[in-house]
Design a protein around this motif. Sequence first.
Motif, PDB file in Angstrom:
ATOM      1  N   LYS A 193      -1.284   9.646  -2.901  1.00 20.28           N
ATOM      2  CA  LYS A 193      -1.377   8.451  -2.063  1.00 20.28           C
ATOM      3  C   LYS A 193      -1.262   7.180  -2.893  1.00 20.28           C
ATOM      4  O   LYS A 193      -0.574   6.222  -2.502  1.00 20.28           O
ATOM      5  CB  LYS A 193      -2.705   8.463  -1.316  1.00 20.28           C
ATOM      6  N   PHE A 196       1.514   4.318  -2.774  1.00 21.55           N
ATOM      7  CA  PHE A 196       1.073   2.929  -2.584  1.00 21.55           C
ATOM      8  C   PHE A 196       1.713   2.003  -3.611  1.00 21.55           C
ATOM      9  O   PHE A 196       2.163   0.899  -3.276  1.00 21.55           O
ATOM     10  CB  PHE A 196      -0.454   2.880  -2.679  1.00 21.55           C
ATOM     11  N   THR A 200       4.158  -1.223  -2.687  1.00 29.17           N
ATOM     12  CA  THR A 200       3.629  -2.587  -2.870  1.00 29.17           C
ATOM     13  C   THR A 200       3.879  -3.172  -4.253  1.00 29.17           C
ATOM     14  O   THR A 200       3.615  -4.356  -4.463  1.00 29.17           O
ATOM     15  CB  THR A 200       2.112  -2.589  -2.617  1.00 29.17           C
ATOM     16  N   MET A 244      -7.303   0.383  -0.309  1.00 25.66           N
ATOM     17  CA  MET A 244      -5.899   0.096  -0.638  1.00 25.66           C
ATOM     18  C   MET A 244      -5.247  -0.740   0.457  1.00 25.66           C
ATOM     19  O   MET A 244      -4.487  -1.679   0.174  1.00 25.66           O
ATOM     20  CB  MET A 244      -5.134   1.395  -0.845  1.00 25.66           C
ATOM     21  N   THR A 245      -5.546  -0.416   1.711  1.00 26.91           N
ATOM     22  CA  THR A 245      -4.996  -1.187   2.834  1.00 26.91           C
ATOM     23  C   THR A 245      -5.465  -2.637   2.791  1.00 26.91           C
ATOM     24  O   THR A 245      -4.673  -3.573   2.971  1.00 26.91           O
ATOM     25  CB  THR A 245      -5.410  -0.543   4.169  1.00 26.91           C
ATOM     26  N   ALA A 290      -3.686  -4.537  -0.035  1.00 25.39           N
ATOM     27  CA  ALA A 290      -2.294  -4.856   0.295  1.00 25.39           C
ATOM     28  C   ALA A 290      -2.209  -5.996   1.317  1.00 25.39           C
ATOM     29  O   ALA A 290      -1.313  -6.837   1.244  1.00 25.39           O
ATOM     30  CB  ALA A 290      -1.589  -3.616   0.820  1.00 25.39           C
TER      31      ALA A 290
END
Length: 390
Positions: free
Chosen positions: A276, A280, A284, A315-316, A319
């Motif tokens: 993941k 990611f 990004t 992480m979301t 970002a």
Amino acid sequence: MKFNTIKGVTILIAMLISLVFETASQSRLFVLIGLSGIIIALSFIRGSSHRRYTWTLFLEIIAVFLLNQYTRFNVNYLYILFNLWILAEIVLYQNVYKVVLLVTSTLMVSTLAFIQSFNYGVNYQLITQAFFVEFILILFSVMLYLYRSYQEEKKRVNRLNEQLIDQNAALKKANDKMQISNEALEVANLEIEKLTKLKERSQFARDLHDTIGHELTGLIMSLEVLKLSCEDETQIRGLQESIDQAREILRAMRDMVSANKDVISHENLYVALKQKMTHFSEQTAIVTKLNFQLFDEPTTEVISDVLYKVVIESMTNTAKHSRAKQFWVSFQSLSDGEILLKIHDDGGSDQALKLGNGLNFIKERVKRLGGEVTFELDIYGFRTTVKVPM
């Protein structure tokens, strides 16, 4: 232009001194001043590069010769200073071929001026002066050439030193990168080694469960059947003891398989997070780093699932709400039987922290596990610290 200015002032002063002793007529005075003006003007025509219009140097040599012709002295020694300036400009700024040609021309014209002075009479003093002046001109030219060679060699050495410094810096940078790569490779090797051991343990647990577990179950069933058909109390007690012992062995084996399943859940958590976070980074351009030290710590799938979702939600948030360029995740086990999860990004801010849906989601999930979570925001980045019991 500094060279030309000093040369022009020097020639002007020498000309004025020579005119004091010349007591020249008006027509000859104009000629001497005109020739001196030509010499000064030609220097500025060549400019600061001193390499343009090389033919003007020949004109200067001729102008100095004419100055000697129009003076009332046999040879005006002040005009020898003009030759020195011409030689300096030739040797310091022209290429080797032109240096040889122009220096030879200067020496020949100077010699010619002395030879013509012999028309008024030849004597030992005049010959000695001629040889001395020519020697001075030659020596001056050689010294200038040696000085020029020294300066060029010095520049060459400086360039080589600069190149060497740049190469050393590049080599050091390459060594640093290689060291970082070696460290990363060493960490990767350790992780591969741990995963390999986990897979071996996992396979061993499955084989143990599928073979010995089934065999023990069959043995217990056979003993139970044998016990039912037996009438001797002593044999029945012996069979029951064997059945209990077999069941204890089966229970211990299942506990061991269950423990390995807990460890295997860490393997799944690590692999899932690694994949993941790599995805990611590709989406990004944020650099991610994972430090995972829970391979040998038993826990449940519920805890692993919550920790996984905490990292994903972090992480979301990174970002969406920050300008971070790096994202770090660290898993550790504490001595008091807790798992410590640290998440950090470098997208700092000087604004006050406000808990949104994402952070509240993390808080609620961790609270259900009986854990605690803290959030910190400053100019250096955003940090999430989670502690949950194993």
